[in-house]
Every structure is written in structure tokens, then in C-alpha cells.
Motif scaffolding. Structure first.
Motif, short mmCIF file in Angstrom:
data_model
loop_
_atom_site.label_atom_id
_atom_site.label_comp_id
_atom_site.label_asym_id
_atom_site.label_seq_id
_atom_site.Cartn_x
_atom_site.Cartn_y
_atom_site.Cartn_z
N GLN A 338 0.87 -1.17 0.00
CA GLN A 338 0.00 0.00 0.00
C GLN A 338 0.91 1.23 0.00
O GLN A 338 1.72 1.41 0.92
CB GLN A 338 -0.92 -0.02 1.22
N ILE A 339 0.76 2.04 -1.02
CA ILE A 339 1.71 3.13 -1.24
C ILE A 339 0.98 4.47 -1.31
O ILE A 339 -0.24 4.53 -1.51
CB ILE A 339 2.51 2.93 -2.55
N TRP A 389 -2.88 3.65 -1.93
CA TRP A 389 -3.27 2.80 -3.07
C TRP A 389 -2.48 1.50 -3.01
O TRP A 389 -1.28 1.51 -2.78
CB TRP A 389 -3.00 3.51 -4.39
N GLU A 390 -3.17 0.40 -3.22
CA GLU A 390 -2.52 -0.91 -3.23
C GLU A 390 -2.17 -1.29 -4.66
O GLU A 390 -3.00 -1.17 -5.57
CB GLU A 390 -3.44 -1.96 -2.62
N SER A 524 6.02 9.92 -8.19
CA SER A 524 6.89 8.95 -7.50
C SER A 524 6.08 8.30 -6.39
O SER A 524 5.06 8.85 -5.93
CB SER A 524 8.13 9.63 -6.92
N PHE A 525 6.52 7.12 -5.98
CA PHE A 525 5.90 6.46 -4.84
C PHE A 525 6.58 6.99 -3.58
O PHE A 525 7.78 6.76 -3.38
CB PHE A 525 6.06 4.95 -4.95
N GLU A 526 5.84 7.72 -2.76
CA GLU A 526 6.43 8.43 -1.64
C GLU A 526 6.79 7.50 -0.49
O GLU A 526 7.83 7.64 0.15
CB GLU A 526 5.47 9.51 -1.15
N ALA A 527 5.92 6.55 -0.19
CA ALA A 527 6.16 5.67 0.97
C ALA A 527 5.29 4.43 0.86
O ALA A 527 4.28 4.41 0.15
CB ALA A 527 5.86 6.41 2.27
N ILE A 528 5.70 3.40 1.58
CA ILE A 528 4.90 2.18 1.74
C ILE A 528 4.28 2.24 3.14
O ILE A 528 5.00 2.36 4.14
CB ILE A 528 5.76 0.91 1.59
N THR A 529 2.96 2.15 3.23
CA THR A 529 2.29 2.40 4.52
C THR A 529 1.91 1.14 5.27
O THR A 529 1.46 1.22 6.42
CB THR A 529 1.02 3.24 4.28
N ASN A 530 2.06 -0.03 4.66
CA ASN A 530 1.64 -1.26 5.34
C ASN A 530 2.81 -2.19 5.67
O ASN A 530 2.64 -3.41 5.73
CB ASN A 530 0.60 -2.01 4.50
#
Length: 760
Positions: A338-339, A389-390, A524-530
Motif C-alpha cells: 500500500q503506497i 493505493w494498493e 513517484s511512490f512516496e512511501a509504503i504504509t503497510n
């Protein structure tokens, strides 16, 4: 090689009073005696020193004017400043990057930034980016090039003076480069060419000065100018690898000189000859190579942090780099992560919420009435599930351990509401020409499966679009992407110049942009939240930095630079072939402002380029005529004139040829700027040939005074220089990019194959 003339009957060499054919029969070659390149024997009586000084001052002031005028215009990134400005920023940050060119000139640019106290934050991502808005000391950067371009002009003057030419000849050679539009353009922008051209000019000057001390071998002056030639050669090859052509020029002259010294009639023992040989080997090969290596040593010492160049290097090399702050927090992205997706320009997070587009907009257009997709800028954006978003795979067998790569086709499931991101052929709220983004659920998500597919395309700023198709691991923070819709081929885009109405909480519109190459399409993908604590990616493990011998690092980089240089074979809209360069048939669009209708177009001074070709052609004709007449026992040129024709002018002609003809053997992309070193040498040659044709070179003066006909040379130089200066100022608006031209004025400047913007 010039030969000595010898009267068979002895005496002082006077004619016996017969006609020219009889005179010729009284002269023969002495094939056993050859003249070496001796400036003292070919230099005519010099003009007063004050005339040289006055002319030198004049061309220097003119060079300052042409290079420094409007240096701050435009205040935006121009053409290849996207590359070399970016590299300077990487140096200032110590972040490793990869480039095809050696480091010397790039280090100079970075040094200028360091002197200004700049931190390198701005990355010169795209042509047209504002320097002023990003607080970049671009005038200092450009001033470095302008200073080098300015110094080049008086160096040319002094080279011609050293070679024994008159003030008019020195002035003409300098004016050709001083008022050449291409030379001016390249010496007032953040590019490498000003350093390259100055280094070539210094090489020619140093070798000319060295020639004046040939009769004083191993003296202090002899060593000084021989070493100066070697250092200058090192600067050329340490700037761009086309500097090898300057090495070829000097190499031919050195081999010619050594061949003369090898002649037993010169009286040198083999030990003495070996001393000459090894002196040149030391000064022109070993010392320059050590200097060349030194720039790479600095390059590795400064760039000690992980950066965008890592992927080019071996894992062993990468282990020698410190992790940059970005690399320390960057995570490998995997499927089902999840990003949070962030827009580069506006810093907004891709967002959706349980609110729909209105069925009908204020202007009467109808929407899909689907769930809104917007962009928000918020401090706690990473924690908001509506920003998450996954990543869902579209290939079988993909699991939570499968890495995501650029060029993969994926789906995005909205964590906050459970639907899938989709775009379709429905007009977006604010941009009627763009596609609407929305979220669909359940059966609709399956029946409209193709409309939920997106390709993750790598963004490679300033490069060929084909490079964007390469497959690389995607990491948070570090990988810039274009998110392209597979079904309709639009790029996901947002903007903040106009916000959505109250029904969308005045958030940013997200839409599908049909112009997929635009720089505003970058995410860009800022972070992974999971990430869970059991996931190794959740824990930062400091990287262990290892060491590698310098020469091993240098050799690896050297091979990669040569390899990628040879790979530059793809087509480019402004690439040209060498046969087009000498006549400046076309050029390159460096910059255009669609608002103010101003542009910078890189093109040579057509009069100057054509004059050079004419003089080069005349020289070939003169040499052929001399050789043919001598085969028939006619000796038209005096011995001094032949020495000037074959030695001095021959050296400059070979220098031009060595800098030009090898490009025909290359398969890589070629551009007009590759011709500038040859143009510089041809300018030196042109001044020399003008003096030659305006001189009395006859073997039999017939009462005419020897030396230069001042009236004739002043007339030729004045006419040619006037044409060159007129062209420069006529094309000045597209050289400096500071003046608006009407379509009619632009059309009037579309000479030959030159294609300008805004001509309609």
C-alpha cells in the motif's frame, strides 16, 4: 616538405638573364637536404608591437561584449544545461552520477557553484525550468563559460602572432570566432564546449610557442612550452573524448619533427635522439595522462554517496558508496504494497473519497458521475487512507515477494474505499481535452478491466524517450515515473494553477494528459504504509562501505563510458552529418518561449563558415598547382613562401582535417557543436591563407617588394569581416533569445535548411 633551390652553375643564385623557362632549367632539387619547420626562416619583418597590442585589445573587448551581453537571458534552463547543470548539483551534494564525458569541465562548473555557496538542490530537470524561482546562481555558471569563450579569442590572436602573421591576419582569425554565432552560443551557456574550445586554442598556442624554441632544445623555455602543450592536451581530453583529435594534430607534428631529427645529417647521436623522443613522451603523454587520472580521482572522492549513477556500476563498485539520505529511506516496492503516490511538481498526493463528480458541470458538460479522484497537499498525507493505493499485479504467480519494475502493467486499488483507479474517454472537470479519472467497484471493475490498467514508465529527464522503456526496480522516493493508461495512452497528470470547485473541496484536478512527454506528468511512490515489523524493509540497516583500488574503479568507469558512447546511435531530430557542418546548413533549437515567442537557435555564422571552406579549397588548389608546376620544372613560389605554405599553413590545414574527417567514421549521434574545434583551427588557417594570397610569393619578385601587400590584405579582411559581423548582428535575436521577431522577420532568417519556431 619544402626543398632547397640550387643553381647548377654556382654563384649567388642570380639568373643568367633568360626567360622563365631558361631560369627554371638552371634550378634543381637537392633531394638530400630537407628544411625543418623553422619559424625564423619564414617570418617576415614584424609590424610595430603597438599595432599588435591595439588590435589584441580591440578583439578582447569585442569578445567580452559578445559573450557577456544578456548573459542572464533567458532565466530558464536551456538545452543541454539540463545535463551539465544537473551534474554540477550532484557534485555539490556528493551524489554519484554517470556521464559519458570525463570530469574536468563538469568539476569546473561545480566549482563555480561552490564559490557562490550553492547547495545543488535544483536538479535542472527540464528545459524551461525557472532559475530565479529555484534560486540558482545560473549567471555565475554561465559566466564561467563566458570567461573561457572570451579568453579563447585573444589566445587565437596570440597564436597567429607567434606564427609570424601580420596584424590584419591575426585580427581576421580572431574575428571569425569572436563573431561566430555558434561559438558565442556555446560559450555563454552552462555547457562543456567553452572549456573544450579554450583547451584546443591553448594547445595550438602552446605548440606554436614551443616551435619558436626549437633551436634551444632542453632550455627552460623549450621545456615550459612543451609541458604547456601537454597540460593543454590533457585539458582537452579531460573535457570530451573528441579531444583525441587534438592529440592527433599535435601527434602528426611531433612525428614529423622527430622524423627530421632522426636524419643523420642533423648530427644527432641515437642517444641524443632518444633524449628528444623521451622528452616528448614524458611531456605529451605521461604528464597529461597523470593529470587526466587526477580529475577522476577527484570525481570519485567527491561523489561518495549513492545516487542515480549506481545502476550503471557493478555491485562491487556500489559497495564503495555511502548511502544518501534518500537511499537510506528508499524501499523496494513489491506487489500488494500500500503506497502513497506523489506528484513531483505540485507535491500533491493522489487522492480519492466518497464523493462523486456532479452529473453536469457549470459549463453544461456532462460527467460520468463517478467517484472523484483528486490531488491533495497535506502534512499528514501518509496517514490518510484516502491517499493510499494498493499495487495489484496483472500477471499470474505474482505475490507479496514479487518486486515491481518500471514498464510493468499494474492496477491501483484505493485503500480508503476499495475501488480501482480508472480513466476513460470522458472529459475531465477543468480540462475538456483531458480524460477524467475515477474509481470503479466490483463487477464494473472486472467488466472494465482494461480501463484499470496502467503502465509504470521510467522518467529519464532530457534523454531519448526510448530510454524510458527500460526495466528497473522501483523504489520509493528514488524512482520517477510516468503513469500511463494502457487503453487510451494518456498520462496521469495534475495541476494547481486552477483548483476544483467547492463540490471537490477545492482540491487539485487529476486527469489524463494526451501529451505524455510533458515534464508535468512525473510522479513517484512516496512511501509504503503497510510495512510490518517482520518485513526486512521496515528496518534500516546501515550500509557497510567497502574500498576498491582507484585504478580498478577508473577502469570500470572508463569501459562503461566508451561502451555507452558507442551506443549513442539512435535518431535525434537535430542530429546532423559531417557533410552539413562546414557550410552551416542547419542548426539546433536550444530554447523557445511559447509565451513571448522568443528562441535560441544554435547555428554557425554562415559567412564565416563559407569563407573558411573557400580558403581551405584555395589552399588545396595552391598545393596542387605547386606540385604540378614543379613536376614540369617550373618553380613559381619562393623558398620562403613554400615553407610557409607547407609548414605553417600545412600544420593548420592538417589540424582542421584531424578535427573534422574522423567524424565520418563514427556511427554515433553527431551534432553541429562537434565541428566547433575544427572551426576554430580553420579560423587560424583562414587568417594565415589570406596573408599568403595577399603577399608576393614569387620565386622571381620582378621588381615587386617582398612581403605582404598591406592594401590588398586590409581590403580582403575588411570585406570579409564586415560580412561576418553583419551576419552576427542580423541573427543576434536568435543567438541571445532576448528579442521578439515577427513571423516575417523569422522567415527572413530561415536560410539554407534552418527551421525556426514561430515563423507562421
Amino acid at each position: 616538405m619544402s626543398q632547397t633551390l640550387k643553381k647548377r652553375s654556382g654563384g649567388n643564385g642570380s639568373s643568367s638573364g633568360k626567360k622563365s623557362s631558361t631560369y627554371s632549367s638552371n634550378i634543381e632539387f637537392d633531394d638530400d637536404k630537407k628544411d625543418e619547420f623553422d619559424l625564423d626562416s619564414i617570418v617576415a619583418e614584424k609590424e610595430p608591437e603597438y599595432k599588435y597590442l591595439a588590435a589584441l585589445t580591440l578583439v578582447t573587448l569585442l569578445a567580452i561584449y559578445t559573450r557577456f551581453t544578456k548573459l542572464a537571458t533567458p532565466s530558464k534552463v536551456v538545452f543541454d544545461e539540463v545535463h551539465f547543470g544537473k551534474f554540477a548539483s550532484y557534485y555539490l551534494e556528493g551524489t554519484y552520477f554517470f556521464d559519458l564525458h570525463p570530469p574536468f569541465a563538469k568539476l569546473l562548473i561545480a566549482f563555480a557553484g561552490w564559490l557562490m555557496g550553492y547547495n545543488g538542490k535544483f536538479k535542472f530537470d527540464a528545459i524551461g525550468d525557472s532559475y530565479i524561482e529555484n534560486s540558482v546562481p545560473y549567471i555565475a555558471y554561465r559566466a564561467l563559460s563566458a570567461i573561457q569563450g572570451t579568453v579563447t579569442v585573444p589566445i587565437m590572436f596570440l597564436t597567429m602572432k607567434t606564427l609570424g602573421f601580420s596584424v590584419a591576419a591575426c585580427l581576421f582569425s580572431s574575428i571569425i570566432v569572436c563573431f561566430d554565432n555558434a561559438q558565442v552560443t556555446d560559450s555563454r551557456l552552462i555547457l562543456l564546449d567553452a572549456t573544450l574550445i579554450l583547451s584546443v586554442a591553448l594547445t595550438m598556442y602552446s605548440y606554436a610557442k614551443f616551435s619558436t624554441f626549437r633551436k634551444q632544445p632542453f632550455s627552460n623555455n623549450w621545456w615550459t612550452w612543451l609541458l604547456a602543450t601537454g597540460v593543454s592536451l590533457s585539458c582537452v581530453i579531460s573535457t570530451k573524448y573528441v579531444g583525441v583529435f587534438t592529440y592527433l594534430t599535435i601527434g602528426i607534428a611531433v612525428v614529423h619533427e622527430l622524423w627530421i631529427l632522426l636524419d643523420y645529417k642533423k648530427g644527432l647521436t641515437l642517444q641524443q635522439f632518444a633524449k628528444h623522443f623521451f622528452a616528448r613522451l614524458w611531456a605529451l603523454i605521461i604528464v597529461p595522462f597523470c593529470i587526466y587520472l587526477y580529475w577522476f580521482y577527484l570525481h570519485f572522492a567527491i561523489l561518495n554517496k549513492s545516487g542515480p549513477g549506481d545502476n550503471f556500476m557493478s555491485s562491487e563498485f556500489q559497495e564503495t558508496l555511502l548511502e544518501s539520505p534518500m537511499a537510506a529511506h528508499s524501499k523496494q516496492v513489491k506487489y500488494f504494497d500500500q503506497i502513497v503516490i506523489k506528484h513531483k511538481d505540485t507535491k500533491g498526493f493522489l487522492h480519492s473519497h466518497k464523493h462523486d463528480y456532479p452529473l453536469r458541470y457549470e459549463d453544461g458538460r456532462v460527467s460520468s458521475n463517478g467517484q472523484q479522484v483528486t490531488c491533495v497537499v497535506q502534512d499528514n498525507g501518509l496517514q490518510d487512507p484516502n491517499n493510499q493505493w494498493e499495487i495489484i499485479p496483472t500477471v499470474e504467480n505474482a505475490n507479496k515477494n514479487t518486486k515491481v519494475y518500471t514498464n510493468d502493467i499494474v492496477r491501483f486499488r484505493h485503500v480508503g474505499t476499495g475501488g480501482y483507479l480508472l480513466t476513460h474517454d470522458v472529459a475531465s472537470p477543468l480540462k475538456a481535452t483531458n480524460e477524467e479519472f475515477t474509481v470503479v467497484y466490483d463487477d464494473a471493475a472486472e467488466t472494465r478491466y482494461n480501463e484499470t490498467l496502467f503502465r509504470l514508465r521510467l522518467n529519464v529527464p532530457g534523454s531519448n524517450p526510448k530510454k524510458g522503456k527500460q526495466r528497473k526496480e522501483i523504489k520509493t522516493l528514488a524512482t520517477e515515473l510516468k503513469i500511463l493508461h494502457v487503453d487510451t495512452m494518456v498520462a496521469m497528470w495534475t495541476h494547481n494553477d486552477e483548483l476544483l470547485p467547492e463540490w471537490a473541496f477545492k482540491q487539485q484536478e487529476v486527469s489524463g494528459n494526451k501529451k505524455i512527454q510533458e515534464k508535468e506528468n512525473i510522479w513517484s511512490f512516496e512511501a509504503i504504509t503497510n510495512l510490518h515489523s517482520a518485513d526486512p524493509r521496515a528496518h534500516y540497516v546501515p550500509k557497510e562501505v567497502k574500498t576498491l583500488p582507484f585504478l580498478k574503479k577508473w577502469w570500470e568507469l572508463q569501459l562503461l563510458m566508451f561502451h555507452h558512447n558507442n551506443q549513442l546511435s539512435s535518431e535525434h531530430p537535430f542530429a546532423t552529418q559531417p557533410n552539413e557542418w562546414p557550410l552551416a546548413l542547419s542548426g539546433v533549437s536550444f530554447y523557445n518561449d511559447n509565451v513571448e515567442k522568443k528562441q535560441i537557435f544554435f547555428v554557425g555564422n554562415i559567412f564565416g563558415f563559407w569563407f573558411e571552406v573557400c580558403f581551405l579549397s584555395i589552399y588545396v588548389g595552391l598545393v596542387l598547382a605547386d606540385q604540378i608546376t614543379r613536376r614540369r620544372n617550373y618553380y613559381i613560389l619562393s623558398q620562403k613562401a613554400r615553407s610557409r605554405l607547407y609548414n605553417t599553413l600545412g600544420f593548420l590545414f592538417i589540424g582542421w582535417a584531424a578535427h573534422y574527417f574522423p567524424f565520418y567514421l563514427m556511427n554515433r549521434q553527431k551534432f553541429l557543436h562537434h565541428y566547433l574545434p575544427a572551426h576554430l583551427v580553420a579560423a587560424l588557417f583562414s587568417g594565415g591563407l589570406v596573408e599568403f594570397v595577399c603577399s608576393n610569393n614569387s620565386a622571381r619578385p620582378n621588381g615587386k617588394p617582398p612581403g605582404v601587400n598591406k592594401i590588398k590584405i586590409i581590403a580582403v579582411v575588411s570585406i570579409c569581416s564586415t560580412a561576418i559581423v553583419w551576419f552576427f548582428f542580423y541573427f543576434r535575436p536568435i543567438t541571445y533569445g532576448d528579442t521578439y521577431l515577427t513571423p516575417e522577420q523569422i522567415q527572413a532568417r530561415q536560410w539554407l535548411d534552418i527551421k525556426l519556431h514561430y515563423g507562421k
